[in-house]
Design an enzyme around this catalytic site. Structure first.
Site, PDB file in Angstrom:
ATOM      1  CE  LYS A  85      -3.420  -2.618   3.367  1.00  0.00           C
ATOM      2  NZ  LYS A  85      -3.370  -1.887   4.591  1.00  0.00           N
ATOM      3  N   GLY A  86       2.357   1.439   0.464  1.00  0.00           N
ATOM      4  CA  GLY A  86       2.972   2.163   0.669  1.00  0.00           C
ATOM      5  C   GLY A  86       3.238   2.971  -0.669  1.00  0.00           C
ATOM      6  CD  GLU A  93       8.848  -1.524  -4.164  1.00  0.00           C
ATOM      7  OE1 GLU A  93       8.172  -0.505  -2.632  1.00  0.00           O
ATOM      8  OE2 GLU A  93       9.015  -2.298  -3.598  1.00  0.00           O
ATOM      9  CG  ASP A  94       6.679   1.756  -0.458  1.00  0.00           C
ATOM     10  OD1 ASP A  94       7.340   0.809  -0.297  1.00  0.00           O
ATOM     11  OD2 ASP A  94       6.327   1.832   0.612  1.00  0.00           O
ATOM     12  CG  ASP A 118      15.083  -1.592   4.332  1.00  0.00           C
ATOM     13  OD1 ASP A 118      15.761  -0.859   3.816  1.00  0.00           O
ATOM     14  OD2 ASP A 118      14.966  -2.342   4.926  1.00  0.00           O
ATOM     15  CG  PHE A 127      11.065   2.114  10.336  1.00  0.00           C
ATOM     16  CD1 PHE A 127      11.480   0.833   9.631  1.00  0.00           C
ATOM     17  CD2 PHE A 127      10.427   2.420  10.328  1.00  0.00           C
ATOM     18  CE1 PHE A 127       9.591  -0.230   8.988  1.00  0.00           C
ATOM     19  CE2 PHE A 127       8.995   2.199   9.734  1.00  0.00           C
ATOM     20  CZ  PHE A 127       8.658   0.550   9.186  1.00  0.00           C
ATOM     21  NE  ARG A 183      -0.849   1.623   4.561  1.00  0.00           N
ATOM     22  CZ  ARG A 183       0.387   1.150   4.849  1.00  0.00           C
ATOM     23  NH1 ARG A 183       1.497   1.831   4.082  1.00  0.00           N
ATOM     24  NH2 ARG A 183       0.161   0.308   4.970  1.00  0.00           N
TER      25      ARG A 183
HETATM   26  P1  5GP Z   1      13.326  -4.454   0.866  1.00  0.00           P
HETATM   27  O1  5GP Z   1      12.499  -6.730   0.088  1.00  0.00           O
HETATM   28  O2  5GP Z   1      13.490  -3.892   0.245  1.00  0.00           O
HETATM   29  O3  5GP Z   1      14.006  -4.456   1.771  1.00  0.00           O
HETATM   30  O4  5GP Z   1      12.335  -4.224   1.866  1.00  0.00           O
HETATM   31  C1  5GP Z   1      11.113  -3.417   0.712  1.00  0.00           C
HETATM   32  C2  5GP Z   1       9.765  -3.073   1.666  1.00  0.00           C
HETATM   33  O5  5GP Z   1      10.228  -3.126   3.205  1.00  0.00           O
HETATM   34  C3  5GP Z   1       8.900  -1.957   1.840  1.00  0.00           C
HETATM   35  O6  5GP Z   1       8.623  -1.766   0.605  1.00  0.00           O
HETATM   36  C4  5GP Z   1       8.333  -1.696   2.506  1.00  0.00           C
HETATM   37  O7  5GP Z   1       7.227  -1.842   2.769  1.00  0.00           O
HETATM   38  C5  5GP Z   1       9.758  -1.877   3.584  1.00  0.00           C
HETATM   39  N1  5GP Z   1      10.141  -0.971   4.503  1.00  0.00           N
HETATM   40  C6  5GP Z   1      11.530  -0.937   4.317  1.00  0.00           C
HETATM   41  N2  5GP Z   1      12.294  -0.068   4.329  1.00  0.00           N
HETATM   42  C7  5GP Z   1      10.859   0.767   5.690  1.00  0.00           C
HETATM   43  C8  5GP Z   1      11.131   2.049   5.871  1.00  0.00           C
HETATM   44  O8  5GP Z   1      12.298   2.800   6.514  1.00  0.00           O
HETATM   45  N3  5GP Z   1       9.487   2.254   6.571  1.00  0.00           N
HETATM   46  C9  5GP Z   1       8.890   1.503   6.102  1.00  0.00           C
HETATM   47  N4  5GP Z   1       7.474   1.925   6.619  1.00  0.00           N
HETATM   48  N5  5GP Z   1       8.486   0.602   5.407  1.00  0.00           N
HETATM   49  C10 5GP Z   1       9.813   0.226   5.240  1.00  0.00           C
END
Ligand code: 5GP
Length: 185
Positions: free
Chosen positions: A52-53, A108-109, A112, A161, A174
């Site tokens: 949803k991000g 993508e939001d 990470d 975060f 959000r």
């Molecule tokens: P990745 O697979 O790249 O480690 O994680 C991606 C997902 O983790 C993002 O789409 C998001 O949903 C969540 N995520 C990663 N870092 C953050 C953050 O700093 N804040 C929030 N709210 N979600 C995060």
């Protein structure tokens, strides 16, 4: 009544420093919209929003595009702890239509570790789009575990975060119009 007020105070205490102000988000989204419009001139773009991000980023970005575009959505669940994704991803909601032969832009939001996006790119690439690119509002380069070709990036942020502008903490925050650090995050 008093209990409710105390709960409200405790909640706002979770909102830490602002990392990206509302005006900077708006300006950057317009810049990205201009670049993407130039890159895809004369083509019809299919935006794939990751729920949803990416909700607000996608809706703002789409209105900044001058090319013909369509939108579809995916929802993914990543197995792992609250703060670390494992790379094992389950599709909660798949696209409504085929992407074969389409110019696809994943919106993508935040990227990470990159594991979620890496899975998504492999899954979509297997469906044989004409092209597949990524536009991420935020990235945390320090946390990256896999090297990914992210063509459009809004902001690089430090390893904190963050919440707001679509990003949640346990489904809250959000609706903040800026991106802030979660206190203690
Ligand atoms: P990745 O697979 O790249 O480690 O994680 C991606 C997902 O983790 C993002 O789409 C998001 O949903 C969540 N995520 C990663 N870092 C953050 C953050 O700093 N804040 C929030 N709210 N979600 C995060």
């Amino acid at each position: 009544m008093i209990g409710e007020r105390l709960a409200a105070v405790a909640e706002t205490a979770e909102i830490g420093d602002i990392l990206v102000e509302r005006e900077d988000l708006a300006r950057r989204v317009l810049e990205l919209g201009e670049r993407i419009s130039a890159d895809y001139a004369g083509r019809t773009l299919l935006l794939v929003g990751v729920l949803k991000g990416a909700l607000f980023f996608l809706s703002d970005l789409m209105r900044a595009l001058e090319v013909e575009c369509e939108v579809d959505f995916m929802a993914l669940a990543s197995y792992g702890s609250a703060t670390d994704s494992s790379g094992v991803v389950r599709i909660l909601k798949d696209l409504d239509a085929s992407i074969e032969g389409r110019d696809v832009l994943i919106v993508e939001d935040i990227v990470d570790s990159g594991l979620t996006l890496s899975y998504l790119m492999r899954t979509l690439q297997a469906r044989e789009p004409a092209s597949l690119e990524v536009c991420a509002l935020l990235t945390k380069p320090e946390r990256r575990k896999v090297d990914l070709p992210i063509r459009y990036v809004g902001f690089e942020i430090p390893n904190r975060f963050v919440i707001g502008y679509g990003l949640d903490h346990a489904e809250r925050y959000r609706n903040l119009p800026y991106v802030a650090v979660l206190s203690g995050g």
